[in-house]
Design a protein around this motif. Structure first.
Motif, PDB file in Angstrom:
ATOM      1  N   LEU A  10       0.823  -1.198   0.000  1.00 28.17           N
ATOM      2  CA  LEU A  10       0.000   0.000   0.000  1.00 28.17           C
ATOM      3  C   LEU A  10       0.855   1.245   0.000  1.00 28.17           C
ATOM      4  O   LEU A  10       1.682   1.438   0.882  1.00 28.17           O
ATOM      5  N   PRO A  11       0.728   2.135  -1.004  1.00 30.74           N
ATOM      6  CA  PRO A  11       1.519   3.363  -0.993  1.00 30.74           C
ATOM      7  C   PRO A  11       1.037   4.348   0.052  1.00 30.74           C
ATOM      8  O   PRO A  11      -0.140   4.392   0.384  1.00 30.74           O
ATOM      9  N   THR A  12       1.960   5.135   0.588  1.00 29.55           N
ATOM     10  CA  THR A  12       1.609   6.202   1.501  1.00 29.55           C
ATOM     11  C   THR A  12       1.124   7.399   0.703  1.00 29.55           C
ATOM     12  O   THR A  12       1.711   7.765  -0.297  1.00 29.55           O
ATOM     13  N   THR A  13       0.038   8.035   1.142  1.00 30.65           N
ATOM     14  CA  THR A  13      -0.469   9.210   0.459  1.00 30.65           C
ATOM     15  C   THR A  13      -0.654  10.333   1.454  1.00 30.65           C
ATOM     16  O   THR A  13      -0.871  10.115   2.637  1.00 30.65           O
ATOM     17  N   GLU A 208      14.822   4.447  -2.790  1.00 30.27           N
ATOM     18  CA  GLU A 208      14.584   3.823  -4.091  1.00 30.27           C
ATOM     19  C   GLU A 208      13.359   4.454  -4.735  1.00 30.27           C
ATOM     20  O   GLU A 208      12.507   5.026  -4.057  1.00 30.27           O
ATOM     21  N   ASP A 209      13.249   4.300  -6.043  1.00 28.12           N
ATOM     22  CA  ASP A 209      12.037   4.707  -6.748  1.00 28.12           C
ATOM     23  C   ASP A 209      10.967   3.664  -6.461  1.00 28.12           C
ATOM     24  O   ASP A 209      11.064   2.522  -6.892  1.00 28.12           O
ATOM     25  N   GLY A 210       9.935   4.057  -5.719  1.00 27.32           N
ATOM     26  CA  GLY A 210       8.877   3.124  -5.361  1.00 27.32           C
ATOM     27  C   GLY A 210       7.779   3.029  -6.394  1.00 27.32           C
ATOM     28  O   GLY A 210       6.825   2.260  -6.220  1.00 27.32           O
ATOM     29  N   GLY A 211       7.878   3.772  -7.494  1.00 30.96           N
ATOM     30  CA  GLY A 211       6.831   3.769  -8.502  1.00 30.96           C
ATOM     31  C   GLY A 211       5.635   4.584  -8.051  1.00 30.96           C
ATOM     32  O   GLY A 211       5.487   4.921  -6.875  1.00 30.96           O
ATOM     33  N   LEU A 234       9.343   2.353   4.662  1.00 36.43           N
ATOM     34  CA  LEU A 234       8.538   3.564   4.687  1.00 36.43           C
ATOM     35  C   LEU A 234       8.426   4.086   3.261  1.00 36.43           C
ATOM     36  O   LEU A 234       9.427   4.175   2.542  1.00 36.43           O
ATOM     37  N   THR A 235       7.201   4.410   2.848  1.00 34.29           N
ATOM     38  CA  THR A 235       6.963   4.993   1.537  1.00 34.29           C
ATOM     39  C   THR A 235       6.659   6.476   1.702  1.00 34.29           C
ATOM     40  O   THR A 235       5.823   6.854   2.526  1.00 34.29           O
ATOM     41  N   VAL A 236       7.353   7.303   0.928  1.00 35.51           N
ATOM     42  CA  VAL A 236       7.257   8.762   1.038  1.00 35.51           C
ATOM     43  C   VAL A 236       6.846   9.318  -0.326  1.00 35.51           C
ATOM     44  O   VAL A 236       7.453   8.963  -1.341  1.00 35.51           O
ATOM     45  N   PRO A 237       5.826  10.170  -0.384  1.00 38.74           N
ATOM     46  CA  PRO A 237       5.486  10.793  -1.668  1.00 38.74           C
ATOM     47  C   PRO A 237       6.679  11.545  -2.234  1.00 38.74           C
ATOM     48  O   PRO A 237       7.328  12.319  -1.527  1.00 38.74           O
TER      49      PRO A 237
END
Length: 289
Positions: A10-13, A208-211, A234-237
Motif C-alpha cells: 500500500l503506498p503512503t499518500t 529507491e524509486d517506489g513507482g 517507509l513509503t514517502v510521496p
C-alpha cells in the motif's frame, strides 16, 4: 524488487500529519493483508529444477530452464517454467478460471511473479528470483491468514512525523543487497537520499524509486528484533521540489515478517538508525494491537 510488487503493498499518500489520516491508513493496510491469496496465504516455497517433478501441496509435474544472464552484447535468455497437467488434476488458470491442462509454459524476467494456476483454495504463484524459477503456494485457508486480526502497531506519534528534504542523485546508482532468503541475492537502484533531523541529529536514508510517484526507504532501527521485525519499509510521496515529510507512523513490515516464504529485500548498507523508531508496525507476534 522481489516481494514488493504485490497488490497488497500500500503506498503512503498525503502528509500523514493527523491521527485520523493514520487510522484510515491502518484500516486499508489490514484490509489489504486480509486478501484471500495475499502474503498471509503463503504455505510453501519450492525451487524448480530441470527435471520434471511433483510439488508439495499442488498437482502436476513442474520443471524450469533457468536460462542465462546477459552476455557481453547484452543478450539474455530468461528460460521458461513448464507445467504438465492432466485434465483429472482439476487445475484452472487463476485469472480466467478456465481449465488448465496439457503442457503449459511461462517466461518471467527476474523479480517478476505470476499468479498462474489454481487448485481448490490454492493458487500456484510462479516467480523468478536470483535468476531461478520457484513456485509458492497461496492457500486462502492458510492458518496464518485465518488467524489474522490486524497488524500490531505503536500508538500514533505526532513527533515522528518529520519534515525533511530529498537530495536526488544525477542518475540512479545500482546497489547490491541481501534478502530474507539467504539463497537469493538482489540489487536495487538508489535514486537519492532523504535527510531529516531526529533527536537533534541529522540522518540520511537512501531512497529507491517506489513507482507511482513515491520513494521507498527500507531501514533498520533500534527496535528491531525487540518490539519490531528485523527491518521495515517507509513509503514517502516523491516531491516536486525538495521538501518531504517522513511519517514513521506508516512504517510497514515486509511480507517476510509474516511468513518464512518471503524473499523480501533487506536494507541497503547505511540505512540504519541508531534511535528507536517506536511508530508504525510492530512484529506480527506482538501482543499489542
Amino acid at each position: 524488487m522481489c516481494d514488493t510488487d504485490s497488490p497488497t503493498v500500500l503506498p503512503t499518500t498525503g502528509t500523514g500529519t493527523t491521527r485520523q489520516d493514520w487510522e484510515r491508513f491502518r484500516l486499508n493496510r489490514n484490509a489489504a493483508l486480509s486478501d484471500g491469496h495475499g502474503w498471509l496465504s503463503l504455505t510453501s516455497l519450492q525451487w524448480l529444477s530441470a527435471e520434471a517433478a511433483e510439488l508439495r501441496l499442488f498437482p502436476g509435474l513442474w520443471s524450469a530452464d533457468n536460462g542465462w544472464a546477459a552476455d557481453k552484447e547484452g543478450n539474455t535468455d530468461d528460460g521458461a517454467a513448464t507445467l504438465w497437467a492432466e485434465p483429472g488434476d482439476g487445475l484452472l488458470f487463476a485469472d480466467s478460471q478456465l481449465p488448465a491442462s496439457g503442457t503449459l509454459t511461462a517466461t518471467l524476467a527476474d523479480e517478476e511473479s505470476l499468479l498462474w494456476v489454481q487448485h481448490g483454495s490454492t493458487i500456484a504463484e510462479l516467480a523468478r528470483r536470483g535468476g531461478r524459477y520457484l513456485v509458492r503456494t497461496r492457500d486462502s485457508q492458510s492458518p496464518v491468514l485465518q488467524a489474522f486480526h490486524g497488524v500490531p502497531v505503536f500508538d500514533f506519534r505526532a513527533d515522528l512525523v518529520l519534515p525533511g528534504r530529498f537530495e536526488p542523485y544525477p542518475g540512479p546508482r545500482v546497489v547490491n543487497r541481501t534478502t530474507a532468503n539467504e539463497t537469493v541475492s538482489a540489487s536495487t537502484e538508489i535514486v537519492g537520499e532523504l535527510v531529516f533531523e531526529l533527536d537533534g541529529h541529522d540522518h540520511r536514508l537512501l531512497a529507491e524509486d517506489g513507482g507511482s510517484g513515491a520513494l521507498d526507504v527500507t531501514f533498520h532501527d533500534a527496535t528491531n528484533h525487540r518490539s519490531t521485525a528485523g527491518w521495515r519499509k517507509l513509503t514517502v510521496p516523491r516531491p516536486s521540489g525538495t521538501a518531504v515529510v517522513l511519517d514513521f507512523n506508516k512504517s510497514m513490515n515486509y511480507p517476510s515478517a509474516f511468513t518464512a516464504f518471503g524473499t523480501c529485500p533487506m536494507p541497503v548498507q547505511g540505512n540504519r538508525l541508531d534511535a528507536p523508531i517506536e511508530a508504525g508496525e510492530k512484529a506480527p507476534d506482538s501482543d499489542d494491537r
